[in-house]
Design an enzyme around this catalytic site. Structure first.
Site, PDB file in Angstrom:
ATOM      1  N   GLU A 286       0.825  -1.207   0.000  1.00  0.00           N
ATOM      2  CA  GLU A 286       0.000   0.000   0.000  1.00  0.00           C
ATOM      3  C   GLU A 286       0.863   1.262   0.000  1.00  0.00           C
ATOM      4  OE1 GLU A 286      -2.957  -0.084   3.137  1.00  0.00           O
ATOM      5  OE2 GLU A 286      -4.364   1.113   1.979  1.00  0.00           O
ATOM      6  N   HIS A 307       7.250 -27.231  -1.338  1.00  0.00           N
ATOM      7  CA  HIS A 307       6.658 -28.334  -2.091  1.00  0.00           C
ATOM      8  C   HIS A 307       5.577 -27.835  -3.049  1.00  0.00           C
ATOM      9  CE1 HIS A 307       8.744 -31.336   0.430  1.00  0.00           C
ATOM     10  NE2 HIS A 307       8.774 -30.296   1.245  1.00  0.00           N
ATOM     11  N   LYS A 420     -13.066   2.464  -2.367  1.00  0.00           N
ATOM     12  CA  LYS A 420     -14.026   2.807  -1.312  1.00  0.00           C
ATOM     13  C   LYS A 420     -15.132   3.697  -1.868  1.00  0.00           C
ATOM     14  CE  LYS A 420     -11.191   2.487   2.913  1.00  0.00           C
ATOM     15  NZ  LYS A 420     -10.556   3.196   4.018  1.00  0.00           N
TER      16      LYS A 420
HETATM   17  O1  PA5 Z   1      -3.115   1.546   6.150  1.00  0.00           O
HETATM   18  C1  PA5 Z   1      -4.145   2.122   5.873  1.00  0.00           C
HETATM   19  O2  PA5 Z   1      -4.224   3.343   5.867  1.00  0.00           O
HETATM   20  C2  PA5 Z   1      -5.417   1.351   5.573  1.00  0.00           C
HETATM   21  O3  PA5 Z   1      -5.168   0.000   5.428  1.00  0.00           O
HETATM   22  C3  PA5 Z   1      -6.431   1.549   6.680  1.00  0.00           C
HETATM   23  O4  PA5 Z   1      -5.858   1.131   7.892  1.00  0.00           O
HETATM   24  C4  PA5 Z   1      -7.711   0.761   6.412  1.00  0.00           C
HETATM   25  O5  PA5 Z   1      -8.264   1.166   5.179  1.00  0.00           O
HETATM   26  C5  PA5 Z   1      -8.724   0.955   7.521  1.00  0.00           C
HETATM   27  O6  PA5 Z   1      -9.052   2.293   7.647  1.00  0.00           O
HETATM   28  P1  PA5 Z   1      -9.792   2.838   8.946  1.00  0.00           P
HETATM   29  O7  PA5 Z   1      -8.867   2.638  10.108  1.00  0.00           O
HETATM   30  O8  PA5 Z   1     -10.055   4.272   8.658  1.00  0.00           O
HETATM   31  O9  PA5 Z   1     -11.060   2.032   9.111  1.00  0.00           O
END
Ligand code: PA5
Length: 427
Positions: A286, A307, A420
């Site tokens: 990410e 394996h 989203k």
């Molecule tokens: O690392 C990140 O920013 C994302 O993976 C968020 O943690 C994830 O989308 C969850 O978001 P939130 O904590 O706002 O629910």
């Protein structure tokens, strides 16, 4: 090619062969300055850098008190997705003995996907247990945890008085805004704050990770101490590629990427490392995968996957490089002599099982190098609170540096926001 050996804090060392790639080294050193000096995009989200030193005694106490209250219940459900649950899960799965003993406090996860079977099964499994919930969402509006929390909160609301809910439900969210914060205030819940300048995937050393980890019975002060030792070592001025494991790792990755190695495989030789690999994939995936760039982070569980995916690693398309996590000490188990005569493995009688595992690691590493896969071996002395804290911080720092060296903002996630937005519109 020369062999690089880089000793790091908390006994975490690295070894890899490397053609001194001056351009990659220089870019990484510059990226380190960008990260440290706050001159890159997303610089306002670097609060995680100092988290290990910023945690106050009173925050530790609040976390430990809440954890004690949670442990009065019969189980905990951690509700969150992405960075809001992967860090806690990584640490708990690494530190818990493989077969949870009866006296271990049960921890479940929810809201990290939308599978109906899973959530129906969870409610069934919880039955009439008095369970606690730690709902974690920085934005407070994420669909998956939002729905799971609604279901669990409704269940608890039907069964308990409002006063009981305050003992059972704990929220970790933004300190100033969001639906989850408003609801928590309305219900009078204990809330913990996700710092403004820390994004989800960098938040494991904040209450996001530390509260569930403490509730699982682990010493969060030791985890933070391990991270602080690592931070002190790798953030020191004057260190470079040859004596700083985070910078060495970032330079090795960048050099591989520029040589068309676009897939990094994290290889662990213990199932206890599987959830750390899941957390690591999110962290790097990410943070780096944007603007048409980025190394694809993958993982294998060895020796199991030798394996299956072992074939691909040895012999498949040469677009991959490997980062091996080698745990030096594990449980003692002496391999007994066979009770019923020769079973074809008598040459291993009396050997330590863990040493056999490490020998296979070495054999696979040599084979993969011979098969033209660059390999870096990351050695950690053992799996405990300190080393896990140190390892997580090492990866976070290397990730920040790597992303800047690639020329991307490590701290945003425009692709995730796009899905989203689509999902909200379609639903
Ligand atoms: O690392 C990140 O920013 C994302 O993976 C968020 O943690 C994830 O989308 C969850 O978001 P939130 O904590 O706002 O629910």
């Amino acid at each position: 090619m020369k062999i690089f050996e880089v000793a790091g804090p908390a006994g975490i060392n690295m070894e890899f062969s490397y053609t001194d790639d001056i351009a990659a080294n220089n870019d990484v050193m510059q990226a380190r300055d960008t990260l440290e000096n706050g001159t890159g995009p997303g610089s306002e989200m670097r609060g995680w850098l100092s988290l290990p030193d910023d945690i106050t005694e009173s925050l530790f106490n609040e976390i430990e008190e809440a954890a004690q209250a949670i442990r009065q219940a019969q189980a905990l459900v951690v509700v969150g997705i992405g960075g809001s649950y992967l860090g806690a899960r990584a640490v708990i799965d690494a530190l818990r003995p493989p077969f949870a003993r009866d006296d271990e406090f049960p921890i479940f996860f929810a809201g990290h996907h939308l599978d109906a079977d899973y959530h129906v099964g969870l409610l069934d499994h919880l039955g009439d247990k008095r369970y606690a919930v730690n709902v974690i969402s920085k934005s407070g509006t994420t669909t998956e945890p939002g729905l799971a929390f609604r279901v669990l909160l409704n269940d608890l609301t039907q069964r308990y008085e409002p006063g009981d809910l305050k003992q059972l439900v704990f929220a970790t969210t933004d300190g100033n805004k969001g639906t989850l914060l408003s609801l928590s205030r309305k219900l009078g819940l204990t809330t913990f704050v996700v710092p403004d300048d820390v994004g989800g995937r960098f938040s494991v050393l904040s209450p996001v990770g530390l509260l569930p980890i403490a509730a699982a019975g682990f010493n969060v002060r030791e985890i933070v101490a391990g991270a602080a030792a690592m931070a002190q070592g790798i953030r020191r001025k004057g260190s470079g590629i040859s004596d700083n494991p985070a910078l060495a790792y970032a330079a090795y990755r960048l050099s591989c990427y520029r040589a068309d190695r676009k897939i990094e495989v994290l290889a662990g030789y213990s199932p206890r490392l599987s959830s750390i690999a899941a957390w690591w994939k999110q962290l790097f995936g990410e943070s780096e995968g944007k603007d048409g760039k980025g190394i694809f982070p993958a993982s294998v569980d060895l020796t199991s996957d030798l394996h299956s995916m072992g074939q691909w690693l040895q012999d498949g398309e040469r677009t991959v490089f490997e980062t091996i996590v080698d745990v030096v000490h594990s449980s003692e188990m002496t391999i007994p002599a066979p009770a019923h005569g020769d079973d074809g493995l008598t040459y291993l009688n009396g050997a330590q099982l863990h040493q056999v595992n490490r020998t296979v690691l070495q054999a696979a590493q040599e084979a993969h190098i011979a098969g033209n896969v660059p390999c870096l071996r990351l050695e950690i002395p053992k799996i405990d609170e300190r080393t896990v804290g140190a390892l997580l911080y090492l990866f976070e720092y290397a990730c920040g540096v790597s992303a800047y060296a690639l020329g991307v903002n490590p701290f945003d996630q425009p692709g995730v926001e796009a899905y989203k937005a689509n999902m909200k519109r379609m639903l």
